[in-house]
Design a protein around this motif. Structure first.
Motif, short mmCIF file in Angstrom:
data_model
loop_
_atom_site.label_atom_id
_atom_site.label_comp_id
_atom_site.label_asym_id
_atom_site.label_seq_id
_atom_site.Cartn_x
_atom_site.Cartn_y
_atom_site.Cartn_z
N UNK A 77 45.93 29.62 55.99
CA UNK A 77 47.17 30.26 55.55
C UNK A 77 48.32 29.89 56.49
N UNK A 78 48.05 29.96 57.79
CA UNK A 78 49.11 29.64 58.75
C UNK A 78 49.42 28.14 58.76
N UNK A 79 48.36 27.35 58.58
CA UNK A 79 48.56 25.90 58.65
C UNK A 79 49.46 25.41 57.53
N UNK A 80 49.47 26.16 56.40
CA UNK A 80 50.27 25.67 55.28
C UNK A 80 51.77 25.77 55.57
N UNK A 81 52.12 26.60 56.58
CA UNK A 81 53.55 26.69 56.95
C UNK A 81 53.94 25.45 57.74
N UNK A 110 46.40 33.52 50.92
CA UNK A 110 45.18 34.15 51.43
C UNK A 110 44.24 34.51 50.27
N UNK A 111 44.81 34.96 49.14
CA UNK A 111 43.97 35.26 47.97
C UNK A 111 43.29 33.98 47.49
N UNK A 112 44.10 32.91 47.42
CA UNK A 112 43.57 31.63 46.91
C UNK A 112 42.36 31.19 47.71
N UNK A 113 42.51 31.20 49.01
CA UNK A 113 41.42 30.68 49.83
C UNK A 113 40.22 31.63 49.81
N UNK A 119 54.21 34.51 49.48
CA UNK A 119 53.63 33.20 49.75
C UNK A 119 52.37 33.33 50.60
N UNK A 120 52.46 34.14 51.63
CA UNK A 120 51.30 34.27 52.52
C UNK A 120 50.14 34.98 51.81
N UNK A 121 50.46 36.05 51.10
CA UNK A 121 49.39 36.82 50.46
C UNK A 121 48.70 35.98 49.37
N UNK A 170 52.87 24.13 42.96
CA UNK A 170 54.24 24.35 42.47
C UNK A 170 54.30 25.54 41.50
N UNK A 171 53.20 25.76 40.78
CA UNK A 171 53.18 26.93 39.90
C UNK A 171 53.29 28.20 40.74
N UNK A 172 52.59 28.21 41.87
CA UNK A 172 52.65 29.37 42.77
C UNK A 172 54.06 29.62 43.27
N UNK A 173 54.78 28.55 43.56
CA UNK A 173 56.17 28.73 44.01
C UNK A 173 57.00 29.41 42.93
#
Ligand code: ASP
Length: 418
Positions: free
Chosen positions: A340-344, A95-98, A90-92, A390-393
């Protein structure tokens, strides 16, 4: 009553009719009595009933499937490994997305020459300190957590409960049998309520298009289409690549199976409300075993937001360029880290992405009020980015399940008619 195997098709029809109706209403104006009544009363009512019926199921479904899933794993260490892998992915991926978003933004310079008028009054409440965000994961009252729909706390409680079932011998077995039966009943309820989805989707989409129109998009075309481009690149190339590389499954087959989930995410703009559909699809159509699906999907809906991170990356570059501010390499690294951290710990509900963006802006010293500029097109982008979220999940769910041999090849190989 709609036949289940026509559901996806009917949802697409509902969506197309919604776009057409909304666009027409937007053209004729929503001030007239009939148009106003439809857009302000009828559509919101139907849309809200639809979203509520999805939300209604989120807590019982996550609770029961995670309890039964964890109990079936029978091994705490495996659970720990699955958890660590899931979080790492999830984190990686975020980070790739952004990074893709920032990279495309620096390359295509959407904000260069854009006349920025940021006299808006966009503001946000101060975000809580990170320690508080972590502390909030731990429930002190399971019923309060469920009543508030606090997914992270519900997840923690369900895992602990599932583990305790494993350790409780015969009593545990009896409780597990009841939980498993209840889970089946709730799943049935999901499929029953989903039959109303085409109407709900129609109403939500018609209202959005009636209110938003295309004018706002044209004014912010460079920003809007760059976010879309980055979403498409991430949603197809990155996810497709990850699936092929780490799970060794056909991305095309996966995307086909995910169509219904993406439609739901698109029309509700809420990863959270989409959980019942994601869970059902990932488990019953893709083939991820319950233990992994029931952990990765609700967790992802809460902490994994690649589409949102993409919007934030492009927005940061866009506003910085429009203001002629160079935030430098260090600034962009900071954006990657903060977003990345904020999304948690941020719930998957409509519009939270912009609130999180304010945190990112504060970190790198961009004026928060400038977010008001992109506010007008955010709802439409929210729909698309939620589909990516949701696709990422589900992608992570498949990768983890394949790695853990918790993947049902027979289900994956079956073509489901809807
Ligand atoms: N609507 C998004 C979601 O639910 C979050 C956001 O970007 O606002 O995943």
């Amino acid at each position: 009553m709609t036949k289940p195997h026509h559901l996806t098709r009917n949802i697409i029809v509902g969506m197309a009719l919604g776009i057409a109706t909304g666009t027409i209403l937007n053209r004729v104006g929503v001030d007239g009595p009939v148009a106003g009544f439809l857009v302000n009363d009828v559509f919101p009512l139907i849309g809200s009933v639809f979203i509520r019926s999805l939300q209604l199921l989120v807590v019982p479904l996550v609770l029961l499937s995670l309890i039964t899933g964890t109990a079936a794993l029978e091994d705490v260490r495996r659970l720990g490994r699955i958890g660590a892998k899931t979080l790492a992915f999830y984190l990686v991926t975020t980070a790739i997305a952004i990074s893709i978003a920032i990279g495309l933004g620096l390359l295509l310079r959407p904000g260069a020459g854009f006349e920025l008028d940021h006299t808006s009054d966009f503001s946000v409440a101060d975000s809580p300190p990170f320690s508080q965000v972590l502390l909030n994961i731990f429930p002190s009252n399971p019923f309060a957590a469920m009543a508030e729909g606090n997914m992270l706390q519900v997840i923690v409680f369900a895992i602990l409960f599932g583990l305790a079932i494993c350790l409780s011998g015969d009593a545990g077995k009896r409780v597990l049998a009841i939980a498993a039966d209840l889970n089946e009943v709730v799943l049935k309820l999901v499929s029953l309520l989903l039959l109303a989805a085409p109407f709900g989707v129609f109403a939500l989409i018609a209202r959005t298009f009636a209110q938003e129109g295309f004018g706002a998009i044209l004014a912010l075309g460079q920003y809007f289409f760059l976010v879309l481009l980055a979403l498409v690149v991430h949603g197809t190339v990155v996810y497709g690549g990850l699936l092929a590389l780490f799970a060794r499954v056909s991305p095309l087959r996966f995307f086909k199976k995910m169509r219904k989930v993406q439609l739901f995410a698109f029309s509700t703009a809420s990863s959270n409300a989409t959980i019942p559909v994601t869970l059902e699809t990932v488990e019953k159509r893709v083939g991820v075993n319950r233990a992994v699906a029931s952990f990765t999907v609700p967790l992802g809906a809460t902490v994994n937001m690649d589409g949102t991170a993409i919007m934030q990356g492009v927005a940061t570059v866009f506003i910085a360029q429009a203001l002629g501010i160079d935030i430098g390499l260090q600034g962009y690294l900071m954006v990657i880290l903060t977003a990345t951290l904020a999304s948690i710990g941020t719930a998957g509900v409509p519009g939270v992405g912009l609130v999180m963006l304010a945190m990112v802006f504060q970190q790198v010293g961009l004026p928060v009020a400038a977010i008001g500029v992109i506010y007008g097109v955010d709802r439409l982008l929210d729909m698309v980015r939620t589909a990516v979220n949701v696709t990422g999940d589900a992608v992570t769910s498949v990768i983890v399940a394949r790695g853990e041999k918790e993947f049902d090849e027979a289900v994956w190989a079956t073509d489901h008619s809807d």
